[in-house]
Design a protein around this motif. Sequence first.
Motif, PDB file in Angstrom:
ATOM      1  N   ASN A  73      58.303  14.078  34.878  1.00 13.27           N
ATOM      2  CA  ASN A  73      59.403  13.203  34.622  1.00 13.27           C
ATOM      3  C   ASN A  73      59.596  12.105  35.753  1.00 13.27           C
ATOM      4  O   ASN A  73      58.944  12.261  36.874  1.00 13.27           O
ATOM      5  N   THR A  78      67.094   9.642  34.375  1.00 15.56           N
ATOM      6  CA  THR A  78      68.338  10.401  33.746  1.00 15.56           C
ATOM      7  C   THR A  78      69.154  11.278  34.704  1.00 15.56           C
ATOM      8  O   THR A  78      68.592  11.766  35.837  1.00 15.56           O
ATOM      9  N   SER A  84      67.125  14.693  28.968  1.00 16.41           N
ATOM     10  CA  SER A  84      66.039  14.025  29.654  1.00 16.41           C
ATOM     11  C   SER A  84      64.457  13.797  28.898  1.00 16.41           C
ATOM     12  O   SER A  84      64.781  14.378  27.609  1.00 16.41           O
ATOM     13  N   ILE A  85      63.433  13.301  29.507  1.00 15.42           N
ATOM     14  CA  ILE A  85      62.421  13.271  28.994  1.00 15.42           C
ATOM     15  C   ILE A  85      61.367  13.480  30.045  1.00 15.42           C
ATOM     16  O   ILE A  85      61.612  13.284  31.102  1.00 15.42           O
ATOM     17  N   ARG A 106      61.383  15.581  24.780  1.00 19.96           N
ATOM     18  CA  ARG A 106      62.801  14.937  24.691  1.00 19.96           C
ATOM     19  C   ARG A 106      63.967  15.862  24.208  1.00 19.96           C
ATOM     20  O   ARG A 106      63.759  16.164  23.043  1.00 19.96           O
ATOM     21  N   HIS A 108      68.181  16.220  23.855  1.00 15.51           N
ATOM     22  CA  HIS A 108      69.361  15.805  24.256  1.00 15.51           C
ATOM     23  C   HIS A 108      70.361  17.124  24.809  1.00 15.51           C
ATOM     24  O   HIS A 108      71.559  16.564  25.234  1.00 15.51           O
ATOM     25  N   CYS A 152      58.344   8.708  20.940  1.00 19.59           N
ATOM     26  CA  CYS A 152      60.084   8.482  21.111  1.00 19.59           C
ATOM     27  C   CYS A 152      60.267   6.720  21.097  1.00 19.59           C
ATOM     28  O   CYS A 152      59.198   5.949  21.387  1.00 19.59           O
ATOM     29  N   ASN A 155      59.637   5.056  24.140  1.00 18.64           N
ATOM     30  CA  ASN A 155      58.250   4.846  24.926  1.00 18.64           C
ATOM     31  C   ASN A 155      58.158   3.165  25.163  1.00 18.64           C
ATOM     32  O   ASN A 155      58.472   2.364  24.530  1.00 18.64           O
ATOM     33  N   MET A 174      55.317   8.711  26.276  1.00 17.60           N
ATOM     34  CA  MET A 174      56.200   9.459  25.371  1.00 17.60           C
ATOM     35  C   MET A 174      55.855   9.443  23.928  1.00 17.60           C
ATOM     36  O   MET A 174      56.463   8.893  22.861  1.00 17.60           O
ATOM     37  N   ASN A 253      62.923  10.203  17.357  1.00 22.85           N
ATOM     38  CA  ASN A 253      64.342  10.751  17.268  1.00 22.85           C
ATOM     39  C   ASN A 253      64.510  11.571  15.924  1.00 22.85           C
ATOM     40  O   ASN A 253      65.224  12.421  15.654  1.00 22.85           O
TER      41      ASN A 253
END
Length: 422
Positions: A73, A78, A84-85, A106, A108, A152, A155, A174, A253
């Motif tokens: 990461n 974040t 995070s991602i 990923r 939330h 994502c 990305n 991503m 998402n």
Amino acid sequence: MTVSFKNGKASRRQFLTGAAAAGAGTVAASVAKAAGDPLITEKQVWAQATGDGVDATPYGLPIEFESDVVRRNVEWLTADTISSINFTPIHALDGTITPQGCAFERHHSGAIEMRKEDYRLMINGLVDTPLVFTYEDLERFPRENHVYFCECAANTGMEWAGAQLNGAQFTHGMIHNMEYTGVPLRTLLNEAGIQTEGKWVYVEGADASSNGRSIPLEKALDDVLVAFKANGEALRKEHGYPVRLVVPGWEGNMWVKWLRRIEVTNQAVESREETSKYTDTLADGTSRKWTWVMDAKSVVTSPSPQAPIKHGKGPLVITGLAWSGRGAITRVDVSIDGGKNWQEARLGAPGSKGAMSRFYLDINWDGQEMFLQSRAHDDTGYVQPTKTQLRDVRGLNSIYHNNCIQTWWVRSNGEAENVEIS
Ligand code: MTE
Ligand code: CO
């Protein structure tokens, strides 16, 4: 030039075909050099004793020498690691399938832990019969296997204003591409019976964030999968164990993890609540909405900043990944001079809709600096845009859906950097 292979595993035939593909140069250790090489002439430790027994690692892990091929990461991106991602190490992988342990995450509100026994999936809303499925129920429907990428929408999002992150893992990681096993969502919706007013499905997960999203019914009835296996085995916790939604070609998402509820609605819940989730801010300050499909995109994964050329000039394999949410990848071009001249790369296999393609360009590198780029084409005729072309349409204020051509500046010492050329 000569190259000595430490493990001596590459056969002479492979050397010859490799050299032929590159068009020139020799990729082979000379016999004279081998004679003085203790790795050839001396009995090595691994041949002096027996190895591990079959029970050493009941679930196999990568060998310790590959311990740097991991998700990473970017701490400053974040505030914490819960929402995070992290990024897939695409610079170090080959082929097209992402091992689950390397596949970006990923969340939330963090990755949750749920037993299969505790799993329930509800279908309600504008249906004839609201239903609840257990995990075992899902296993009793006819299932399918499909390979799809999940990207994502964010990305490459840090690269809008300028070249930012130094590595394909961070600029393009991503994304993952796996073989999913699951039941078509259509099968489950038909089981419940969709009422005529039903136009959308609102899907949500069991985690605290729930990650609720609306998907048009047309897509839900087309190729969306309710998946419970990836690459042949159970989904990993971080990818939604035991069940996630797979929404081919559409932004990550919408691929709801820990899938808990599907409500058939007559309008998108987002518009009902007047939320502005996942919009793209254009140059004039207006917003672009409903940008679900991921456009064609590609990136050279090696050489790249985290995968420099270590062997000097001569035969060089340039490789990378290409994908499109709209159709199959039909062609990838590679430029070594920043887009002035293009050569058609070789695809590892024919492209497949919504799945990643691997490309290769085998060259004889003269040791001069290169401005490496790749450009994807899909079967709708779409061609991946340059950064300038994309900015002309989208401006600099966007985060999501950046699919522009990436440039790596490879210096004559083989090191590479993320740069922008106009
Ligand atoms: N689903 C739930 N329930 N919760 C989440 O936080 N994140 C979404 C989506 N599904 C999310 C979710 C986002 S933004 C992306 S990009 C993908 O999951 C990422 O899937 P992965 O973690 O398996 O890579
Ligand atoms: Co995302």
